[in-house]
Design a protein around this motif. Sequence first.
Motif, PDB file in Angstrom:
ATOM      1  N   SER A 187     -23.508  54.013 -17.585  1.00 20.75           N
ATOM      2  CA  SER A 187     -23.131  53.119 -16.498  1.00 20.75           C
ATOM      3  C   SER A 187     -23.743  51.725 -16.595  1.00 20.75           C
ATOM      4  O   SER A 187     -23.296  50.814 -15.947  1.00 20.75           O
ATOM      5  CB  SER A 187     -23.491  53.744 -15.151  1.00 20.75           C
ATOM      6  OG  SER A 187     -24.888  53.857 -15.035  1.00 20.75           O
ATOM      7  N   GLU A 229     -18.043  48.083  -7.302  1.00 19.79           N
ATOM      8  CA  GLU A 229     -18.618  49.264  -6.655  1.00 19.79           C
ATOM      9  C   GLU A 229     -19.505  50.050  -7.609  1.00 19.79           C
ATOM     10  O   GLU A 229     -20.557  50.549  -7.225  1.00 19.79           O
ATOM     11  CB  GLU A 229     -17.509  50.161  -6.111  1.00 19.79           C
ATOM     12  CG  GLU A 229     -16.805  49.588  -4.903  1.00 19.79           C
ATOM     13  CD  GLU A 229     -15.583  50.394  -4.480  1.00 19.79           C
ATOM     14  OE1 GLU A 229     -15.383  51.520  -4.997  1.00 19.79           O
ATOM     15  OE2 GLU A 229     -14.834  49.889  -3.635  1.00 19.79           O
ATOM     16  N   LYS A 230     -19.078  50.172  -8.851  1.00 20.10           N
ATOM     17  CA  LYS A 230     -19.848  50.910  -9.861  1.00 20.10           C
ATOM     18  C   LYS A 230     -21.256  50.336 -10.007  1.00 20.10           C
ATOM     19  O   LYS A 230     -22.213  51.060 -10.238  1.00 20.10           O
ATOM     20  CB  LYS A 230     -19.105  50.855 -11.197  1.00 20.10           C
ATOM     21  CG  LYS A 230     -19.848  51.479 -12.361  1.00 20.10           C
ATOM     22  CD  LYS A 230     -19.019  51.325 -13.620  1.00 20.10           C
ATOM     23  CE  LYS A 230     -19.763  51.587 -14.880  1.00 20.10           C
ATOM     24  NZ  LYS A 230     -20.231  52.901 -15.087  1.00 20.10           N
ATOM     25  N   HIS A 231     -21.362  49.009  -9.846  1.00 17.94           N
ATOM     26  CA  HIS A 231     -22.663  48.348 -10.005  1.00 17.94           C
ATOM     27  C   HIS A 231     -23.335  48.045  -8.668  1.00 17.94           C
ATOM     28  O   HIS A 231     -24.354  47.361  -8.633  1.00 17.94           O
ATOM     29  CB  HIS A 231     -22.497  47.068 -10.823  1.00 17.94           C
ATOM     30  CG  HIS A 231     -22.253  47.347 -12.266  1.00 17.94           C
ATOM     31  ND1 HIS A 231     -23.263  47.660 -13.149  1.00 17.94           N
ATOM     32  CD2 HIS A 231     -21.102  47.400 -12.987  1.00 17.94           C
ATOM     33  CE1 HIS A 231     -22.749  47.880 -14.346  1.00 17.94           C
ATOM     34  NE2 HIS A 231     -21.446  47.736 -14.274  1.00 17.94           N
ATOM     35  N   GLY A 232     -22.750  48.540  -7.572  1.00 12.93           N
ATOM     36  CA  GLY A 232     -23.342  48.306  -6.257  1.00 12.93           C
ATOM     37  C   GLY A 232     -23.323  46.847  -5.862  1.00 12.93           C
ATOM     38  O   GLY A 232     -24.231  46.375  -5.178  1.00 12.93           O
ATOM     39  N   SER A 235     -21.261  43.310  -4.288  1.00  7.45           N
ATOM     40  CA  SER A 235     -20.216  42.891  -3.362  1.00  7.45           C
ATOM     41  C   SER A 235     -20.103  41.379  -3.425  1.00  7.45           C
ATOM     42  O   SER A 235     -21.052  40.687  -3.776  1.00  7.45           O
ATOM     43  CB  SER A 235     -20.518  43.348  -1.939  1.00  7.45           C
ATOM     44  OG  SER A 235     -21.676  42.699  -1.455  1.00  7.45           O
TER      45      SER A 235
END
Length: 130
Positions: free
Chosen positions: A10, A85-88, A90
Amino acid sequence: MTSRQLPTDSRSYKGHSFYFHNTPSNEKQLLTKTIKQNGGVVLSAFSAQVTHVITIPKEIDSKNHIIQRAKSLNKPILSSQQLLEKHGLSVDLPVAVSTPAPATDKHHSFPATVIASNPPNITLLLPDYG
């Protein structure tokens, strides 16, 4: 497309090349930085070297020639929101700021609305009713 098509680690995009298609500039800037920090490459043109295409959700199933070409080459097509979203991460959306009419205006009550993601120093020019 699903997250299975993202690199398995990830936080590592080493050996992966990304191309942004119709992605908002604020999302593209944030994701470009993230991809590069994690060893990936961002290409400015679509080519056979691209391993992943990033676009907005409504473009994933479009008939656009870039999207169709990516599909014909079996390149994963990801939504920018999925990767954020995968990396948190926004992206700050523009905020509407409402400013009431000046106190000296006794005859009209209307707001002046300004849209800005980072509101600059704005001077509103309103008609003189005096």
